[in-house]
Design an enzyme around this catalytic site. Structure first.
Site, short mmCIF file in Angstrom:
data_model
loop_
_atom_site.label_atom_id
_atom_site.label_comp_id
_atom_site.label_asym_id
_atom_site.label_seq_id
_atom_site.Cartn_x
_atom_site.Cartn_y
_atom_site.Cartn_z
CB CYS A 89 -0.92 -0.02 1.22
SG CYS A 89 -1.91 1.47 1.36
CB CYS B 198 -0.57 2.48 4.06
SG CYS B 198 -2.05 1.83 3.32
CG ASP B 199 3.16 1.15 4.42
OD1 ASP B 199 2.68 1.63 5.46
OD2 ASP B 199 2.95 -0.01 4.04
#
Ligand code: NAP
Length: 327
Positions: free
Chosen positions: A133, A136-137
Site C-alpha cells: 500500500c 499507507c507507507d
C-alpha cells in the site's frame, strides 16, 4: 430476523446498501473491523469515478457512500463475518464480535486482497520495507530508492505516487510489455524518477531488521543482479476474498464467486444477474469480477445485487401469501 445482510463495505457493498435501504429493507452492512471501506481506503486520488470532475480521495469517496447508505436506514456494523450458513430460507451469519444475524437474503461483497510474491523474505520483512500500500507507507521512504513490482495500472499508479517521496523508483516487471492502460503507462514511463527493470523478477529480498536490497533475476538470460533499495511495493493484482463462502457457494478455480450473469440471447429476460448458486444469496463487486475490478463496476453490480434481492424477497412474499391463502 433481518431482511438483508450485506457482507463487505467497498463500493459494491455500500451501493447495495443504498439501494436496499431506499427499497425499505433496512439492511445491515457487516463492514469489517479494520477493513471498512475496502481497498479504496488505501488509494489517493480517484479520477475516474463519475461525478467528481476534479477527482476525489478514495477514503472520502467511501465515507460519502457510507453516509448515503445510513441516511436511508442502512445499519453499518464494524465487525468481521467469520462464518456463514447459507442453505435454506434463513441465512445465519456469525461475527468475530460474537453477534449472530439471521437474514432472508445475503449479499456477498467481500472484495479482493493484494497478491503476494510468495517469498519467505517477503513475509519476514513485511511492514519492514515490504508493503502492499503506497498510500499507507510511501511516507516512510522519503529520499530512499525503492522498487514497485508489477506491470498493471496499480503498479503504475503506485510508482507515480511514490515519486513524491522516493529519490528513485524502479518498476520491476516480469515481461517486456506493460499490462497497464496506455495513459497510466505513459505517465509512469515519462516520469524522470521512474526506471524500468524489464523481464525481471525478485529472486530474494535482503535485510535483517529492514529491507536493504534485492536480487533481481533476468527471466530471459537467468542473470542475477542486486539493487540497493529500502522499500518494495508489491502491486501484482488481487485474489478474491471468498474463503468465508467456500463449500457453500459455487466458485471458479481462482475462488471468484460464480453468479448467474446476464441472460443468454435465447434466455428470457428477468433473471437475477447477481444470484449465486444458493437461492437468496447474491454476490457483487471484486469477489465476482476478475475482469473489470473498477470502483464504478463494483458499484454497478452492487446496485444489481440489491435489485435482485428486492425481486427475490417480493417473490418470496408472494409465494408466502399464496401458501397462506390456500391453507
Ligand atoms: P493486473 O492488471 O492484474 O496486473 C498485475 C500485474 O502484476 C501484471 O503486470 C502481472 O504481470 C504482474 N504479476 C502478477 N503476478 C505476478 C507475480 N507473481 N510476480 C510478478 N509479477 C506478477 O492488476 P492491477 O494492476 O492491480 O489492476 C487490477 C485492475 O484494477 C485492472 O483492471 C486495472 O485497470 C484496475 N486499476 C485501475 C486503476 C486506475 O484506473 N486508476 C488503478 C489501479 C488498478 P503480467 O502482465 O505478465 O501478467
Amino acid at each position: 430476523m433481518e431482511q438483508v445482510v450485506i457482507i463487505g463495505s467497498g463500493p459494491a457493498g455500500y451501493t447495495a446498501a443504498i439501494y436496499a435501504a431506499r427499497a425499505g429493507y433496512e439492511p445491515t452492512v457487516i463492514a469489517g473491523a479494520v477493513t471498512a471501506g475496502g481497498n479504496l481506503v488505501n488509494t489517493t486520488d480517484v479520477e475516474n469515478f463519475p461525478g467528481f470532475p476534479d477527482g476525489v480521495l478514495g477514503p472520502e469517496l467511501m465515507e460519502r457512500m457510507a453516509q448515503q447508505a445510513t441516511r436511508f436506514g442502512a445499519k453499518v456494523v464494524y465487525d468481521d463475518a467469520v462464518s456463514v450458513s447459507l442453505g435454506g430460507p434463513v441465512k445465519l451469519i456469525k461475527t468475530l464480535g460474537g453477534q449472530e444475524y439471521r437474514a432472508a437474503a445475503v449479499i456477498a461483497a467481500t472484495g479482493a486482497s493484494y497478491k503476494e510474491l510468495g517469498l519467505e523474505s517477503e513475509k519476514r520483512l513485511g511492514g519492514r520495507g515490504v508493503s502492499y500500500c503506497a498510500t499507507c507507507d510511501g511516507f516512510f521512504f522519503r529520499g530512499k530508492e525503492i522498487i514497485v513490482v508489477g506491470g498493471g495500472d496499480s503498479a503504475m499508479e503506485e510508482a507515480v505516487f511514490l515519486t513524491k517521496f522516493a529519490s528513485k523508483v524502479t518498476v520491476v516487471h516480469r515481461r517486456g510489455e506493460l499490462r497497464a492502460s496506455q495513459i497510466m503507462a505513459e505517465r509512469a514511463m515519462a516520469h524522470p524518477l521512474i526506471e524500468f527493470a524489464w523481464h525481471s523478477t525478485i529472486a530474494e529480498i535482503h535485510g535483517d531488521a529492514a529491507v536493504s536490497g534485492v536480487t533481481l533475476l533476468d527471466t530471459r538470460s537467468g542473470d542475477q543482479r542486486t539493487l540497493d533499495v529500502h522499500g518494495i511495493f508489491v502491486a501484482i493484482g488481487q485474489t478474491p476474498n471468498s474463503e468465508l463462502f467456500r463449500g457453500q457457494l459455487a466458485m471458479d478455480r481462482d475462488g471468484y464467486i460464480i453468479v448467474h450473469g446476464p441472460p443468454a440471447p435465447d434466455e428470457s429476460a428477468g433473471a437475477q444477474h447477481q444470484a449465486t448458486s444458493e437461492p437468496g444469496v447474491f454476490a457483487c463487486g471484486d469477489v465476482v469480477d476478475r475482469t473489470y475490478r473498477q470502483a464504478i463496476t463494483a458499484a454497478g453490480t452492487g446496485a444489481q445485487a440489491a435489485l435482485d434481492v428486492q425481486d427475490y424477497l417480493e417473490e418470496l412474499a408472494a409465494d408466502t401469501a399464496i401458501a397462506a391463502a390456500t391453507v
